[in-house]
Design an enzyme around this catalytic site. Structure first.
Site, PDB file in Angstrom:
ATOM      1  N   SER A  60       6.585  39.363  45.970  1.00 48.29           N
ATOM      2  CA  SER A  60       6.210  38.578  44.787  1.00 48.29           C
ATOM      3  C   SER A  60       7.257  38.801  43.698  1.00 48.29           C
ATOM      4  O   SER A  60       7.670  39.936  43.450  1.00 48.29           O
ATOM      5  CB  SER A  60       4.836  39.022  44.272  1.00 48.29           C
ATOM      6  OG  SER A  60       3.832  38.782  45.225  1.00 48.29           O
ATOM      7  N   CYS A  79      -4.116  40.331  43.479  1.00 47.06           N
ATOM      8  CA  CYS A  79      -2.893  40.557  44.248  1.00 47.06           C
ATOM      9  C   CYS A  79      -2.866  41.998  44.742  1.00 47.06           C
ATOM     10  O   CYS A  79      -3.142  42.925  43.984  1.00 47.06           O
ATOM     11  CB  CYS A  79      -1.658  40.269  43.400  1.00 47.06           C
ATOM     12  SG  CYS A  79      -0.101  40.428  44.332  1.00 47.06           S
ATOM     13  N   ASP A 105      -3.170  36.582  46.318  1.00 48.03           N
ATOM     14  CA  ASP A 105      -1.877  36.821  46.985  1.00 48.03           C
ATOM     15  C   ASP A 105      -1.998  38.227  47.566  1.00 48.03           C
ATOM     16  O   ASP A 105      -1.679  39.215  46.904  1.00 48.03           O
ATOM     17  CB  ASP A 105      -0.733  36.739  45.974  1.00 48.03           C
ATOM     18  CG  ASP A 105       0.635  36.849  46.641  1.00 48.03           C
ATOM     19  OD1 ASP A 105       0.686  37.040  47.883  1.00 48.03           O
ATOM     20  OD2 ASP A 105       1.657  36.760  45.933  1.00 48.03           O
ATOM     21  N   TRP A 126      -2.060  41.060  51.104  1.00 53.66           N
ATOM     22  CA  TRP A 126      -1.434  41.408  52.393  1.00 53.66           C
ATOM     23  C   TRP A 126      -2.138  42.627  52.957  1.00 53.66           C
ATOM     24  O   TRP A 126      -2.773  43.389  52.240  1.00 53.66           O
ATOM     25  CB  TRP A 126       0.046  41.685  52.186  1.00 53.66           C
ATOM     26  CG  TRP A 126       0.323  42.757  51.194  1.00 53.66           C
ATOM     27  CD1 TRP A 126       0.369  44.122  51.416  1.00 53.66           C
ATOM     28  CD2 TRP A 126       0.573  42.599  49.784  1.00 53.66           C
ATOM     29  NE1 TRP A 126       0.637  44.790  50.254  1.00 53.66           N
ATOM     30  CE2 TRP A 126       0.760  43.892  49.235  1.00 53.66           C
ATOM     31  CE3 TRP A 126       0.639  41.491  48.944  1.00 53.66           C
ATOM     32  CZ2 TRP A 126       1.015  44.090  47.877  1.00 53.66           C
ATOM     33  CZ3 TRP A 126       0.898  41.699  47.603  1.00 53.66           C
ATOM     34  CH2 TRP A 126       1.099  42.980  47.090  1.00 53.66           C
TER      35      TRP A 126
END
Length: 366
Positions: A148, A318, A363, A365
């Protein structure tokens, strides 16, 4: 020249493999790394003439194009087995590729859990001597790493900032391991005499954007390196405020393990808080006996969150998808239930509506 970016975009970085590891593979397989080669595809059904740019050298291929640190898959183990001259090595490698319970368990323990890459497999199977051309064919391509963007073009029009955690650890077999990209970037500290060039490109992220109207409030939840895109968001909104224009409320829930060791952009965030640009809430999970995480901060400030949601605030998350994002999602549902006086089903519908209108963006992961 720097590509035009927007808050929430990613920068893709093409890393290089560790030069020492490349040398070790060359020595182990007895090849001259600077030999010029061209690897041609003979598959008549593929449109690619070469698996990577050719002509090149073994050194360049192993450094830039081939993934030499990811544990090989079972089909690779099966192909490698034929090049073992010792029957014990051959039998062992073949078993790792078998579709049996024993074979799967052994592969998972010896390859996946121990994080064995190609060089370590060559070390542990002394009789294994595959031809380098076949190794280049078997191993996957080295992929770009996505980060990012941690800056706003309004404040940094000629540069892109990245926030990444340096990955270094020991595997279960006791061998040192490191992240390919972060260890590559770690060495690239420019000086008056040294300048580094890294191949990158920008990937647009339309699913993680600031509201079009600056007057819309935003709520940001980003522990650890998850704060990266929010630094860009905050810089963008700070420029609006400093220009004397109207701007919505900006709330940041940040968390880390230790305040003195892990607080990313601490001075900058505290300054924004002092200036009134953001409302800053901090959680430290290892600084006291009670572990405090960002979802606990949300619980403590539930009324604020609900008030902003009623004003049309956009909610952003995020970071880690496996635990943090899930816990934050559940806490958001509880806040909507409690303060919106809703049943769980209605709260879930409310959240889905937020997602469909791009007011709830992630966002994350794993």
């Amino acid at each position: 020249r720097v590509a035009i970016t927007a808050g929430g975009d990613h920068v893709a970085i093409y890393p290089e493999n560790n030069k020492t590891l490349v040398e070790q593979i060359g020595n182990r397989l007895g090849i001259e790394l600077d030999t010029v080669i061209s690897l041609d595809c003979i598959d008549e059904f593929t449109s690619k003439k070469h698996p990577f740019p050719c002509p090149t050298t073994y050194r360049t291929a192993l450094t830039h194009y081939i993934d030499i640190t990811t544990p090989p898959r079972t089909n690779v183990m099966k192909d490698l087995a034929q090049y073992a001259t010792d029957e014990n090595d051959k039998e062992f490698l073949t078993k790792l590729s078998c579709n049996t319970v024993e074979g799967k368990n052994q592969y998972n323990d010896w390859v996946v859990k121990d994080q064995r890459h190609i060089m370590q497999i060559l070390e542990d199977c002394p009789s294994l001597m595959p031809p380098i051309d076949h190794v280049l064919e078997l191993l996957p391509r080295l992929q770009a790493r996505y980060y990012s963007i941690a800056s706003s073009p309004k404040l940094h029009p000629r540069s892109i900032h990245v926030c990444a955690a340096l990955v270094k650890y020991k595997t279960t077999s006791g061998r040192p391991a490191e992240g390919v990209c972060t260890s590559f970037l770690e060495k690239m500290i420019p000086t008056e005499t040294d300048e580094y060039k890294v191949p990158v490109f920008v990937r647009r992220n339309q699913g993680f954007r600031l509201p079009r109207k600056a007057t819309v409030p935003i709520i940001m939840v980003g522990p650890g390196t998850g704060v990266a895109p929010f630094r860009g968001f905050i810089q963008h909104r700070a420029s609006i405020i400093r220009d004397g224009r109207e701007c919505g409320e900006n709330v940041l829930f940040f968390g880390c393990r230790y305040a003195k060791k892990d607080y990313l952009y601490e001075n900058e965030m505290r300054q924004y808080a002092d200036e009134g640009v953001i409302q800053l809430y901090e959680a430290y999970s290892r600084d006291s006996e009670k572990k405090v995480y960002v979802q606990h901060l949300m619980e403590d400030n539930a009324m604020l969150i609900w008030d902003l949601l009623e004003k049309g605030a956009h909610f952003y998350v995020c970071g880690d998808a496996r635990h943090m994002a899930r816990d934050v999602h559940q806490q958001l549902l509880r806040i909507i239930q409690d303060y919106g006086k809703m049943e769980l089903k209605d709260a879930e519908t409310f959240v889905i509506s937020m997602e469909n209108s791009f007011r709830y963006q992630k966002d994350v992961w794993s």
